[in-house]
Design a protein around this motif. Sequence first.
Motif, PDB file in Angstrom:
ATOM      1  N   UNK A 456       0.818  -1.219   0.000  1.00 37.04           N
ATOM      2  CA  UNK A 456       0.000   0.000   0.000  1.00 37.04           C
ATOM      3  C   UNK A 456       0.847   1.263   0.000  1.00 37.04           C
ATOM      4  N   UNK A 457       2.181   1.069  -0.078  1.00 37.36           N
ATOM      5  CA  UNK A 457       3.115   2.202  -0.068  1.00 37.36           C
ATOM      6  C   UNK A 457       2.867   3.097   1.143  1.00 37.36           C
ATOM      7  N   UNK A 458       2.746   2.462   2.317  1.00 34.90           N
ATOM      8  CA  UNK A 458       2.422   3.177   3.553  1.00 34.90           C
ATOM      9  C   UNK A 458       3.571   3.062   4.549  1.00 34.90           C
ATOM     10  N   UNK A 459       3.609   3.989   5.478  1.00 41.84           N
ATOM     11  CA  UNK A 459       4.544   3.897   6.595  1.00 41.84           C
ATOM     12  C   UNK A 459       4.038   2.853   7.585  1.00 41.84           C
ATOM     13  N   UNK A 460       4.947   2.098   8.221  1.00 38.91           N
ATOM     14  CA  UNK A 460       4.517   1.166   9.274  1.00 38.91           C
ATOM     15  C   UNK A 460       3.709   1.859  10.369  1.00 38.91           C
ATOM     16  N   UNK A 461       3.950   3.153  10.564  1.00 33.22           N
ATOM     17  CA  UNK A 461       3.209   3.904  11.583  1.00 33.22           C
ATOM     18  C   UNK A 461       1.722   4.014  11.242  1.00 33.22           C
ATOM     19  N   UNK A 462       1.390   3.830   9.965  1.00 28.94           N
ATOM     20  CA  UNK A 462       0.001   3.968   9.527  1.00 28.94           C
ATOM     21  C   UNK A 462      -0.751   2.642   9.475  1.00 28.94           C
ATOM     22  N   UNK A 463      -0.058   1.524   9.712  1.00 27.18           N
ATOM     23  CA  UNK A 463      -0.712   0.215   9.641  1.00 27.18           C
ATOM     24  C   UNK A 463      -1.519  -0.024  10.911  1.00 27.18           C
ATOM     25  N   UNK A 464      -2.754  -0.518  10.734  1.00 30.30           N
ATOM     26  CA  UNK A 464      -3.652  -0.732  11.873  1.00 30.30           C
ATOM     27  C   UNK A 464      -3.920  -2.216  12.056  1.00 30.30           C
ATOM     28  N   UNK A 465      -4.279  -2.572  13.291  1.00 33.83           N
ATOM     29  CA  UNK A 465      -4.679  -3.955  13.551  1.00 33.83           C
ATOM     30  C   UNK A 465      -6.072  -4.218  13.004  1.00 33.83           C
ATOM     31  N   UNK A 466      -7.024  -3.295  13.300  1.00 36.91           N
ATOM     32  CA  UNK A 466      -8.407  -3.503  12.869  1.00 36.91           C
ATOM     33  C   UNK A 466      -9.050  -2.178  12.473  1.00 36.91           C
ATOM     34  N   UNK A 473       1.829   1.071  15.944  1.00 40.90           N
ATOM     35  CA  UNK A 473       2.974   1.812  16.461  1.00 40.90           C
ATOM     36  C   UNK A 473       2.606   3.277  16.685  1.00 40.90           C
ATOM     37  N   UNK A 474       3.222   3.852  17.707  1.00 41.08           N
ATOM     38  CA  UNK A 474       3.022   5.273  18.018  1.00 41.08           C
ATOM     39  C   UNK A 474       4.073   6.127  17.317  1.00 41.08           C
ATOM     40  N   UNK A 475       5.337   5.689  17.388  1.00 39.79           N
ATOM     41  CA  UNK A 475       6.413   6.453  16.758  1.00 39.79           C
ATOM     42  C   UNK A 475       7.635   5.548  16.583  1.00 39.79           C
ATOM     43  N   UNK A 476       8.579   6.011  15.804  1.00 37.12           N
ATOM     44  CA  UNK A 476       9.834   5.306  15.664  1.00 37.12           C
ATOM     45  C   UNK A 476      10.721   5.584  16.864  1.00 37.12           C
ATOM     46  N   UNK A 477      11.512   4.577  17.253  1.00 36.54           N
ATOM     47  CA  UNK A 477      12.387   4.770  18.430  1.00 36.54           C
ATOM     48  C   UNK A 477      13.855   4.820  18.057  1.00 36.54           C
ATOM     49  N   UNK A 478      14.219   4.221  16.948  1.00 37.77           N
ATOM     50  CA  UNK A 478      15.625   4.190  16.562  1.00 37.77           C
ATOM     51  C   UNK A 478      15.816   4.983  15.269  1.00 37.77           C
ATOM     52  N   UNK A 479      15.870   6.278  15.402  1.00 41.50           N
ATOM     53  CA  UNK A 479      16.038   7.147  14.233  1.00 41.50           C
ATOM     54  C   UNK A 479      17.152   8.142  14.511  1.00 41.50           C
ATOM     55  N   UNK A 480      17.802   8.559  13.452  1.00 37.79           N
ATOM     56  CA  UNK A 480      18.857   9.565  13.583  1.00 37.79           C
ATOM     57  C   UNK A 480      18.235  10.941  13.615  1.00 37.79           C
ATOM     58  N   UNK A 481      18.649  11.725  14.579  1.00 40.23           N
ATOM     59  CA  UNK A 481      18.145  13.093  14.688  1.00 40.23           C
ATOM     60  C   UNK A 481      19.010  14.046  13.921  1.00 40.23           C
TER      61      UNK A 481
END
Length: 481
Positions: A456-466, A473-481
């Motif tokens: 669906x060309x979506x971010x994992x943050x946008x994927x829902x269970x139902x 997911x709420x946010x990414x935790x391992x990202x470079x600032x």
Amino acid sequence: MYDYVVIGAGIVGSFIARELSKYDLKALVVEKENDVANVQTLANSAILHSGHNPKPNTLKSRLCLLGNKMYNDVEKELNIQILRSGAFVVAHGESEEKQLAELVETTKQNNVTEYELLSYEEAVKTEPNLAKSVTQVLSLPTTGVIYPWEVAFACMENAIVNGVEFRKNAEVTNLIKDSGTFKITINDKDIVESKYVINATGVNTDDIAEMLEKHVDFKITPRKGEYFVLDKRVKGFVNHVLYPLPTNKGKGVLLTPQVHGNILVGPDSKFVDDKYRTDNTNSGLGYVKENASLLADNIPFNQIIRSFAGIRATSTKEDFIIEESKEIKGLYHTAGIDSPGLTAAPAIAEYLVNEIMMVQDKYDTSKDFDPIRKKLPEFHSLPEEKQRELIKQDSRYANIICKCEKITEKEIVDAINGPLGSNSIKGIKKRTRAGAGLCQGGYCEEKVYKLIARETNSSPLDIVYDSQKSNLFVSETKVKK
């Protein structure tokens, strides 16, 4: 302007949509949930009842018997799975045997022609785990079991292919009739217009009716039922649907073999105030365990892989309500569709469309209607030669995503992108059974969400269970600032 708008995409709404697609008209189905078959159709016993139990001379008795027979054509046309298990209604001792004799009379009055009374000794030959306290059995060989989600999806897919439009996450928030036209407000902003409206909203049928009618003559009084799911390793523990004698609460706690080898144990039956209350309780599940023991000995409760609860749209009337509104011409209700509503669903659709709405007198039959739903391959059930052939055609068949149910990457991709595709974890589970096995998604859920994101060309943050608000997911935790 639509000719018909169907509100609700449970199994009844889906069959209605397919029935309408046989005519040269413009139809839309709107569903407030994020998927088809996500409320009452989602959580039930999945049984095609023989018609032995409804009160004689009611719509329930008439449409249950007809619907049971209609599933023979549905099976062929929509390529659905039916487990033709038959059923046993059990009696314990002389008092219950008298009640069983009364049930036989009801069975006769409902024109069920295939039935037989068996002794315990006769019944145990085909049902070796039958409780030893059983003394007599009513055998009902026309009883079967389906996969309700598959049937609803197949109906809606076929309707869409034949021209019906479908919108999910589309809650009807207002409904008025102005100058002979229905104006339907979706999510408090969009308005669609239609000549006719069909209310097939299950537990919400009285709420929709109250948007237009001053005096709604029925009320939905929801009943909750709780279940256990036993792992498919117990396949064969029971071969028939096992019923106790019915009561005013319903058909009682059952043992129901399922299409894919699992066994359902339940439900109990409790009236609840909340139409969306589907929690499990110690008392409810305890009741299920206790009463199931009256059907079979040594039930393997150590093989439980899941518990769940479902809501049934019981109404204040004893019978199905399938009629035009008494106040608003062109508004049609299908309400109080509790058991045996799943069995009756194709007959309900045919009865509403052809006998109540008389669509055939208003519109021509569609020359392009195709009744056949082409089912994609169920890879793990194919012969090895055919599997190798498919892998040569598409290597994604060689990538097993769900080890418990043996579901491949290609099957999941097809479910995401099909005519009734889904972008939720639960939607893919319902379509493919990825996550329905012993580990309940513990192994494959991560892989499924990644496939959804990719396709669906979506971010994992946008994927829902139902639902739309069930993000994994709420946010990414391992990202470079």
